[in-house]
Design an enzyme around this catalytic site. Structure first.
Site, PDB file in Angstrom:
ATOM      1  N   LYS A 259       6.407  -2.890   1.551  1.00  0.00           N
ATOM      2  CA  LYS A 259       5.297  -2.939   0.594  1.00  0.00           C
ATOM      3  C   LYS A 259       5.276  -1.624  -0.189  1.00  0.00           C
ATOM      4  O   LYS A 259       5.283  -0.542   0.406  1.00  0.00           O
ATOM      5  CB  LYS A 259       3.968  -3.156   1.330  1.00  0.00           C
ATOM      6  CG  LYS A 259       2.731  -3.052   0.427  1.00  0.00           C
ATOM      7  CD  LYS A 259       1.423  -3.373   1.172  1.00  0.00           C
ATOM      8  CE  LYS A 259       0.196  -3.015   0.336  1.00  0.00           C
ATOM      9  NZ  LYS A 259      -1.087  -3.290   1.022  1.00  0.00           N
ATOM     10  N   LYS A 271     -12.364  -0.802  -3.754  1.00  0.00           N
ATOM     11  CA  LYS A 271     -12.721  -0.265  -2.443  1.00  0.00           C
ATOM     12  C   LYS A 271     -13.989   0.578  -2.610  1.00  0.00           C
ATOM     13  O   LYS A 271     -14.052   1.442  -3.467  1.00  0.00           O
ATOM     14  CB  LYS A 271     -11.572   0.583  -1.881  1.00  0.00           C
ATOM     15  CG  LYS A 271     -10.360  -0.256  -1.493  1.00  0.00           C
ATOM     16  CD  LYS A 271      -9.264   0.545  -0.855  1.00  0.00           C
ATOM     17  CE  LYS A 271      -8.055  -0.322  -0.538  1.00  0.00           C
ATOM     18  NZ  LYS A 271      -8.287  -1.294   0.563  1.00  0.00           N
ATOM     19  N   ASP A 283      -0.157   3.535   0.677  1.00  0.00           N
ATOM     20  CA  ASP A 283       0.076   2.094   0.650  1.00  0.00           C
ATOM     21  C   ASP A 283       1.498   1.722   0.232  1.00  0.00           C
ATOM     22  O   ASP A 283       1.812   0.549   0.074  1.00  0.00           O
ATOM     23  CB  ASP A 283      -0.964   1.430  -0.266  1.00  0.00           C
ATOM     24  CG  ASP A 283      -1.417   0.084   0.270  1.00  0.00           C
ATOM     25  OD1 ASP A 283      -1.156  -0.197   1.463  1.00  0.00           O
ATOM     26  OD2 ASP A 283      -2.014  -0.684  -0.500  1.00  0.00           O
ATOM     27  N   GLU A 344      -3.770  -7.336  -2.143  1.00  0.00           N
ATOM     28  CA  GLU A 344      -2.700  -7.317  -3.154  1.00  0.00           C
ATOM     29  C   GLU A 344      -1.310  -7.200  -2.550  1.00  0.00           C
ATOM     30  O   GLU A 344      -0.337  -7.672  -3.143  1.00  0.00           O
ATOM     31  CB  GLU A 344      -2.958  -6.144  -4.118  1.00  0.00           C
ATOM     32  CG  GLU A 344      -2.459  -4.769  -3.660  1.00  0.00           C
ATOM     33  CD  GLU A 344      -3.109  -4.253  -2.378  1.00  0.00           C
ATOM     34  OE1 GLU A 344      -4.252  -4.672  -2.097  1.00  0.00           O
ATOM     35  OE2 GLU A 344      -2.477  -3.463  -1.659  1.00  0.00           O
ATOM     36  N   ARG A 346       0.127  -8.639  -0.043  1.00  0.00           N
ATOM     37  CA  ARG A 346       0.774  -9.925   0.239  1.00  0.00           C
ATOM     38  C   ARG A 346       1.234 -10.617  -1.033  1.00  0.00           C
ATOM     39  O   ARG A 346       2.190 -11.390  -1.016  1.00  0.00           O
ATOM     40  CB  ARG A 346      -0.168 -10.808   1.080  1.00  0.00           C
ATOM     41  CG  ARG A 346      -1.460 -11.126   0.406  1.00  0.00           C
ATOM     42  CD  ARG A 346      -2.518 -11.659   1.361  1.00  0.00           C
ATOM     43  NE  ARG A 346      -3.163 -10.590   2.147  1.00  0.00           N
ATOM     44  CZ  ARG A 346      -4.127 -10.811   3.044  1.00  0.00           C
ATOM     45  NH1 ARG A 346      -4.551 -12.053   3.286  1.00  0.00           N
ATOM     46  NH2 ARG A 346      -4.659  -9.800   3.696  1.00  0.00           N
TER      47      ARG A 346
HETATM   48  N1  BES Z   1      -3.727  -1.399   1.779  1.00  0.00           N
HETATM   49  C1  BES Z   1      -4.758  -2.127   2.387  1.00  0.00           C
HETATM   50  C2  BES Z   1      -4.710  -2.126   3.911  1.00  0.00           C
HETATM   51  C3  BES Z   1      -4.852  -0.811   4.610  1.00  0.00           C
HETATM   52  C4  BES Z   1      -6.041  -0.486   5.234  1.00  0.00           C
HETATM   53  C5  BES Z   1      -3.805   0.059   4.709  1.00  0.00           C
HETATM   54  C6  BES Z   1      -6.161   0.701   5.922  1.00  0.00           C
HETATM   55  C7  BES Z   1      -3.933   1.272   5.383  1.00  0.00           C
HETATM   56  C8  BES Z   1      -5.110   1.578   6.000  1.00  0.00           C
HETATM   57  C9  BES Z   1      -4.689  -3.580   1.917  1.00  0.00           C
HETATM   58  O1  BES Z   1      -4.193  -3.807   0.658  1.00  0.00           O
HETATM   59  C10 BES Z   1      -6.098  -4.070   1.923  1.00  0.00           C
HETATM   60  O2  BES Z   1      -6.861  -3.610   1.128  1.00  0.00           O
HETATM   61  N2  BES Z   1      -6.387  -5.012   2.810  1.00  0.00           N
HETATM   62  C11 BES Z   1      -7.668  -5.590   2.917  1.00  0.00           C
HETATM   63  C12 BES Z   1      -7.487  -7.086   3.002  1.00  0.00           C
HETATM   64  C13 BES Z   1      -8.761  -7.857   2.859  1.00  0.00           C
HETATM   65  C14 BES Z   1      -9.261  -7.749   1.436  1.00  0.00           C
HETATM   66  C15 BES Z   1      -8.463  -9.277   3.204  1.00  0.00           C
HETATM   67  C16 BES Z   1      -8.326  -5.036   4.179  1.00  0.00           C
HETATM   68  O3  BES Z   1      -7.617  -4.819   5.165  1.00  0.00           O
HETATM   69  O4  BES Z   1      -9.515  -4.805   4.156  1.00  0.00           O
HETATM   70 ZN    ZN Z   2      -2.918  -2.383  -0.069  1.00  0.00          ZN
HETATM   71 MN    MN Z   3      -5.725  -3.654  -0.831  1.00  0.00          MN
END
Ligand code: BES
Ligand code: ZN
Ligand code: MN
Length: 490
Positions: A259, A271, A283, A344, A346
């Site tokens: 990724k 966020k 990320d 994003e 995925r």
């Molecule tokens: N990049 C984040 C996931 C992440 C979280 C990486 C903490 C490193 C540390 C990912 O893109 C994300 O935002 N995931 C969301 C998914 C949700 C919207 C279904 C999440 O984990 O909250």
């Molecule tokens: Zn992310």
């Molecule tokens: Mn994200």
């Protein structure tokens, strides 16, 4: 810094710092340690007694040795219980010793530790610990404090003849350090454009083949999911594909996907407060590990063909941003209702998986900082492994074990795909919060069709360490590189 190996006896070595290891519950000084202690007029025994040293794994004590002696500083590192000795312990010991040696301004350092598995594996593990323990990221300091004295040579005592193992450790560590530097650099330094430049240098340095698909080519291939994420960025997306091909016919063909979000703001589902948005430069750690593995493998040159793929972009906001609720079409024709723009990773991986699935490889492993849910489940030290393939799970488990990089296999519970059902498109990109890392993996599975084996590693936890521990200094860990190299070479 140079790591070498010799069979110089402890009592004969001369230099700045001499480090020895002791097991918990086995603190009596025997054979060559006894001789050294005698030669140093009982200094080692006094140090152990005075400091109430117990030999706990990772603990260190040191003392200045009296004037005129063969060594200036004596370092003792605890190895834990003898029956628990493994390569990770040796790596940790190598790292602790070298950090302390550096602090004590030792230019020359000797390390004497017991052997685990074989002399070659022992030398490799200690050398990895030394290389990574001494690594410090001073790129963004205008006046780094410790540029003055650093360790210049490290002699691994009792391991003469292990040059090849040490060289292997150095190749691997150069990849780990590349991954660390890519992850630790902020999003104004590491961008899709600089990632493409890094790939170009790797290709040139290590003799890899490089293909970069620009936006128009991605459009032609129908990569609507990847490009949907890229829409709000002012920077051009880069779809990067590096290939390592061995000289003869390859024993196996493998692919690694990472990724590559150089920043994840969340998009319009931005966020919020306390979401850790300021940490989202990490990320692209999957891509960092992928490039790090490419660097190591390009030097090691195993008899395996390896493809390294990353769809690199940033997840931003602007008038061009995809809207929550937009429907995107991935390059395999599947349609996705984006019910959350923050899921994003995925979307970018969907097109990367479809692309890689057409390369005719025997197995694909993807690494992604995909979900906070995986961090909640497994914490910061363990990555989640998702695969329908038991054989590949075994291979990765073994590779991780050997590397000291922990994986835990998670269930691919098909029923949970119900949470991703959309009334208007083929699927949504986000399901309910419970089991969030599992539905993310089930989403990815929709984009692998022909490749016999695929595994997804959710590395959101272990790619960053808040504090120093074992082989990891605080900050980016380079997680995945050592595991991937072991897997390719297995
Ligand atoms: N990049 C984040 C996931 C992440 C979280 C990486 C903490 C490193 C540390 C990912 O893109 C994300 O935002 N995931 C969301 C998914 C949700 C919207 C279904 C999440 O984990 O909250
Ligand atoms: Zn992310
Ligand atoms: Mn994200």
């Amino acid at each position: 810094m140079e790591v070498k190996a010799s069979n110089t006896p402890l009592v004969q070595w001369t230099g700045d710092g001499l480090a020895i290891g002791l097991f918990e519950d086995h603190l009596e000084l025997t054979s060559d340690l006894e001789a050294l202690n005698d030669k140093l007029a009982g200094t080692i025994q006094e140090l152990i007694t005075e400091e109430e040293f117990k030999g706990k794994a990772g603990s260190t004590i040191f003392t200045r040795v009296g004037g005129g002696s063969q060594v200036r500083k004596l370092i003792v590192v605890g190895l834990g219980k003898a029956e628990d000795l493994n390569l990770e312990r040796l790596r940790g010991a190598g790292a602790s010793i070298s950090r302390l040696g550096k602090k004590q301004k030792c230019k020359t350092l000797a390390i004497s530790l017991p052997t685990c598995n074989s002399p070659a594996e022992t030398a490799q593990a200690i050398a990895e610990g030394v290389e990574l323990g001494l690594y410090e990221d001073t790129r963004f300091k205008s006046d780094p404090e410790d540029k003055k004295t650093t360790v210049e040579t490290v002699d691994l005592l009792g391991l003469a003849g292990q040059k090849t193992a040490i060289a292997l450790a150095q190749k691997i560590c150069s990849g780990v350090i590349l991954a660390k530097e890519l992850v630790a650099a902020p999003a104004n330094e590491v961008t899709p454009v600089t990632m493409a430049e890094t790939a170009q240098s790797l290709a040139t340095e290590c003799g890899l083949h490089l293909e970069i698909l620009e936006q128009e080519e991605c459009e032609k291939l129908g990569m609507g999911a990847f490009l949907g994420v890229a829409k709000a960025s002012d920077l051009p997306p880069k779809f990067i594909h590096l290939t390592y091909k061995p000289q003869g016919s390859p024993r196996r063909k493998l692919a690694i996907i990472g990724k590559g979000l150089t920043f994840d703001s969340g998009g319009l589902n931005i966020k919020g407060a306390n979401s850790g948005i300021e940490t989202m430069k990490i990320d692209m750690a999957g891509a960092g590990a992928t490039f790090g593995a490419a660097k190591a493998i390009g030097q090691i040159k195993p008899d395996v063909e390896v493809h390294f793929v990353s769809a690199v972009t940033e997840n931003m906001i602007s008038g061009h941003a995809m809207h929550p609720g937009d429907i995107l079409k991935a390059s395999n024709g599947k349609t996705i209702e984006v019910n959350n723009t923050d899921a994003e990773g995925r979307l970018t991986l969907a097109d990367a998986l479809v692309f890689t699935d057409k390369l005719g490889v025997d197995a694909i492993v993807d690494l992604a900082t995909l979900t906070g849910a995986c961090v909640v489940a497994l914490g910061n030290d363990i990555a989640g492994m998702f695969t329908p393939n038991d054989e590949l799970a075994k291979e990765l488990d073994a590779a991780g074990d050997k590397a000291g990089e922990k994986l835990w296999r998670m269930p691919m519970e098909d029923k949970y795909f119900e949470g991703l059902k959309s009334s208007i498109a083929d699927m949504k990109n986000t399901g309910p919060r419970p089991g969030g890392s599992i539905s993310a993996a089930l989403f990815l599975k929709q984009f692998v069709k022909d490749t016999p084996a695929w595994a997804h590693l959710d590395v959101a936890g272990p790619v960053w360490a808040d504090k120093e521990s074992g082989i990891n200094n605080s900050g980016a860990t380079g997680f995945g590189v050592r595991l991937l190299v072991n897997w390719v070479m297995s």
